[in-house]
Design an enzyme around this catalytic site. Sequence first.
Site, PDB file in Angstrom:
ATOM      1  N   ARG A 122      -3.650  -1.723 -29.985  1.00  0.00           N
ATOM      2  CA  ARG A 122      -4.289  -2.973 -30.349  1.00  0.00           C
ATOM      3  C   ARG A 122      -3.872  -4.102 -29.419  1.00  0.00           C
ATOM      4  O   ARG A 122      -4.660  -4.950 -29.065  1.00  0.00           O
ATOM      5  CB  ARG A 122      -3.903  -3.316 -31.789  1.00  0.00           C
ATOM      6  N   TYR A 123      -2.579  -4.132 -29.078  1.00  0.00           N
ATOM      7  CA  TYR A 123      -2.038  -5.217 -28.256  1.00  0.00           C
ATOM      8  C   TYR A 123      -1.904  -4.728 -26.821  1.00  0.00           C
ATOM      9  O   TYR A 123      -1.826  -3.531 -26.570  1.00  0.00           O
ATOM     10  CB  TYR A 123      -0.677  -5.638 -28.807  1.00  0.00           C
ATOM     11  N   ARG A 126       1.813  -2.678 -26.064  1.00  0.00           N
ATOM     12  CA  ARG A 126       2.538  -1.843 -27.022  1.00  0.00           C
ATOM     13  C   ARG A 126       1.570  -1.079 -27.907  1.00  0.00           C
ATOM     14  O   ARG A 126       0.447  -1.526 -28.125  1.00  0.00           O
ATOM     15  CB  ARG A 126       3.482  -2.692 -27.877  1.00  0.00           C
ATOM     16  N   CYS A 135       6.546  10.283 -46.596  1.00  0.00           N
ATOM     17  CA  CYS A 135       7.625   9.333 -46.833  1.00  0.00           C
ATOM     18  C   CYS A 135       8.520   9.904 -47.924  1.00  0.00           C
ATOM     19  O   CYS A 135       8.092  10.758 -48.701  1.00  0.00           O
ATOM     20  CB  CYS A 135       7.065   7.998 -47.311  1.00  0.00           C
ATOM     21  N   CYS A 139       5.302   4.099 -51.510  1.00  0.00           N
ATOM     22  CA  CYS A 139       5.195   2.730 -52.011  1.00  0.00           C
ATOM     23  C   CYS A 139       3.808   2.544 -52.607  1.00  0.00           C
ATOM     24  O   CYS A 139       2.809   2.870 -51.975  1.00  0.00           O
ATOM     25  CB  CYS A 139       5.351   1.722 -50.880  1.00  0.00           C
ATOM     26  N   CYS A 142       1.413   0.535 -50.367  1.00  0.00           N
ATOM     27  CA  CYS A 142       1.257   1.007 -48.985  1.00  0.00           C
ATOM     28  C   CYS A 142      -0.104   0.621 -48.418  1.00  0.00           C
ATOM     29  O   CYS A 142      -1.139   0.834 -49.036  1.00  0.00           O
ATOM     30  CB  CYS A 142       1.414   2.519 -48.928  1.00  0.00           C
ATOM     31  N   ARG A 144      -1.375   2.054 -45.804  1.00  0.00           N
ATOM     32  CA  ARG A 144      -2.026   3.285 -45.334  1.00  0.00           C
ATOM     33  C   ARG A 144      -2.153   4.297 -46.471  1.00  0.00           C
ATOM     34  O   ARG A 144      -2.133   5.505 -46.254  1.00  0.00           O
ATOM     35  CB  ARG A 144      -1.230   3.898 -44.180  1.00  0.00           C
ATOM     36  N   ASP A 303      -1.923  -6.696 -47.599  1.00  0.00           N
ATOM     37  CA  ASP A 303      -3.199  -6.348 -46.961  1.00  0.00           C
ATOM     38  C   ASP A 303      -4.322  -6.179 -47.972  1.00  0.00           C
ATOM     39  O   ASP A 303      -4.092  -6.118 -49.175  1.00  0.00           O
ATOM     40  CB  ASP A 303      -3.050  -5.038 -46.189  1.00  0.00           C
ATOM     41  N   ASP A 340      -2.071  -9.937 -41.508  1.00  0.00           N
ATOM     42  CA  ASP A 340      -2.659  -8.973 -40.583  1.00  0.00           C
ATOM     43  C   ASP A 340      -4.172  -9.077 -40.760  1.00  0.00           C
ATOM     44  O   ASP A 340      -4.696  -8.785 -41.833  1.00  0.00           O
ATOM     45  CB  ASP A 340      -2.136  -7.561 -40.877  1.00  0.00           C
ATOM     46  N   LYS A 347      -1.712  -9.392 -36.168  1.00  0.00           N
ATOM     47  CA  LYS A 347      -0.909 -10.261 -37.032  1.00  0.00           C
ATOM     48  C   LYS A 347      -1.083 -11.726 -36.627  1.00  0.00           C
ATOM     49  O   LYS A 347      -0.919 -12.066 -35.468  1.00  0.00           O
ATOM     50  CB  LYS A 347       0.552  -9.865 -36.927  1.00  0.00           C
TER      51      LYS A 347
HETATM   52  C1  LIG Z   1       2.324  -4.635 -35.980  1.00  0.00           C
HETATM   53  C2  LIG Z   1       1.729  -3.835 -34.929  1.00  0.00           C
HETATM   54  C3  LIG Z   1       2.331  -3.726 -33.680  1.00  0.00           C
HETATM   55  C4  LIG Z   1       3.622  -4.425 -33.336  1.00  0.00           C
HETATM   56  O1  LIG Z   1       3.454  -5.806 -33.362  1.00  0.00           O
HETATM   57  P1  LIG Z   1       4.684  -6.757 -33.079  1.00  0.00           P
HETATM   58  O2  LIG Z   1       4.171  -8.128 -33.399  1.00  0.00           O
HETATM   59  O3  LIG Z   1       5.030  -6.576 -31.632  1.00  0.00           O
HETATM   60  O4  LIG Z   1       5.805  -6.336 -33.961  1.00  0.00           O
HETATM   61  C5  LIG Z   1       1.709  -2.965 -32.732  1.00  0.00           C
HETATM   62  N1  LIG Z   1       0.538  -2.333 -32.991  1.00  0.00           N
HETATM   63  C6  LIG Z   1      -0.077  -2.435 -34.180  1.00  0.00           C
HETATM   64  C7  LIG Z   1      -1.370  -1.733 -34.394  1.00  0.00           C
HETATM   65  C8  LIG Z   1       0.498  -3.183 -35.194  1.00  0.00           C
HETATM   66  O5  LIG Z   1      -0.097  -3.264 -36.395  1.00  0.00           O
END
Ligand SMILES: *Cc1c(COP(=O)(O)O)cnc(C)c1O
Length: 437
Positions: A122-123, A126, A135, A139, A142, A144, A303, A340, A347
Amino acid sequence: MLTDTTTEQKIAERIDADTAVARWNDWQWQVGHAIRDIATFERALGITIPAEERAALEETTAKFPLRITPYYLSLIEREDYANDPVFMQCFPSTRELEIGGCDLADPLAEDADHPAPCITHRYPDRVLFLVSNVCAMYCRHCTRKRRVGDVDSIPSRPEIAAGIAYIRSHPEIRDVLLSGGDPLMLPDEMLDLILTELSAIDHVEVVRIGTRIPVVLPQRVTDGLVAMLARHHPVWINTHFNHPKEITATSERALAKLADAGIPLGNQTVLLANVNDCPRLQRTLVQKLVKNRVRPYYLYQCDLSEGLSHFRTSVAKGVEIIENLIGHTSGFAVPTYVIDAPGGGGKIPVMPTYLISWSDSKVVLRNYEGVITTYPEPADYRPAYCDGNCSECSLKLMEEGAREQGTTGIALLLSDLDPTSTLVPENTDRMERRNDA
Ligand SMILES: *Cc1c(COP(=O)(O)O)cnc(C)c1O
């Protein structure tokens, strides 16, 4: 709150009269004796669920499975179990079957942003890598829920290998976030294998593990596990404490082992109605966390996943909690409150407003006490014009040490170099009229 051994003993005996308390601290005993149905839950805790609720509860657990470790169950205060925050996080509610108008099966569009099995990208730099589907405790809140515990979604070895191959072939990925399910439910050898593969990739600078093990199965944090993790530094761990009563002597020992091994620890809390939606409770929680070397990282707005409507608070409650933390307690004990975004927007941080007004010469700010003050802007500040050419810049960021990352989003609008002045959503009526003309 400490769990007293008599409670543990009683629960152990009710679950398994033969082995009883001697094996309580063996995590495999805990996993093997996880409570997975309502009748066993009642027997272990020594309660009786009203008969009229039973059918609806069975229907709920058929859709979203029940699973709880004897350890986590032992944290429930039996006398007032229905209002207990641990009970509410682990025992099904018939309200989970209510699907509200705003509920979404996959609110974060994790399935849509799936370039490879088990990967959500997504980002820019990362990825989320879902390496496990189980798990120690499921939870009830959850996000998911639709997938966790579903035997059809256990990641296979070839799927995990494909996820690693995706990471290997994308040099922009510098941070891999292992999640699931709970990655620490994998056998040590499997986790070791994944971490070994990831450390062999040059561009992966850091691996993070998202886990609730220190909360629900702290016995799993064995010396062997910790030693294995420490061989793969830098490994960061984010855990998930929601309530101060979850920080027991046993979980504190697990956290200390992880911290002693040099693993930076963070915590992600989910804001839950009638569980932890209280500023004073949240202040106690974050203070207990930092005392255990755990840095509060995120406070999540609940969520929009299906079956969570009874857990949702207003956004106002989250802002009120942050207002009660900033300035009132240590800065590093304050998490970032985030929503989110539905649809995969990621986020979004939400804060009280501190910058009240500004002019060319001054900004007006308020502090946590309500003091309103000014900060004069410097008269002669001249930032360097940024043409993206770091090697010529007086700030001496050596380009070899810096990663080239294309500027996107709002940062692009701010950049000196790029002429983009506006971000326009696709398919606005206005643009469609232009295309028609
Ligand atoms: C939360 C999340 C991350 C990590 O986000 P950070 O703000 O760097 O902690 C990475 N990918 C996805 C899909 C996420 O939901």
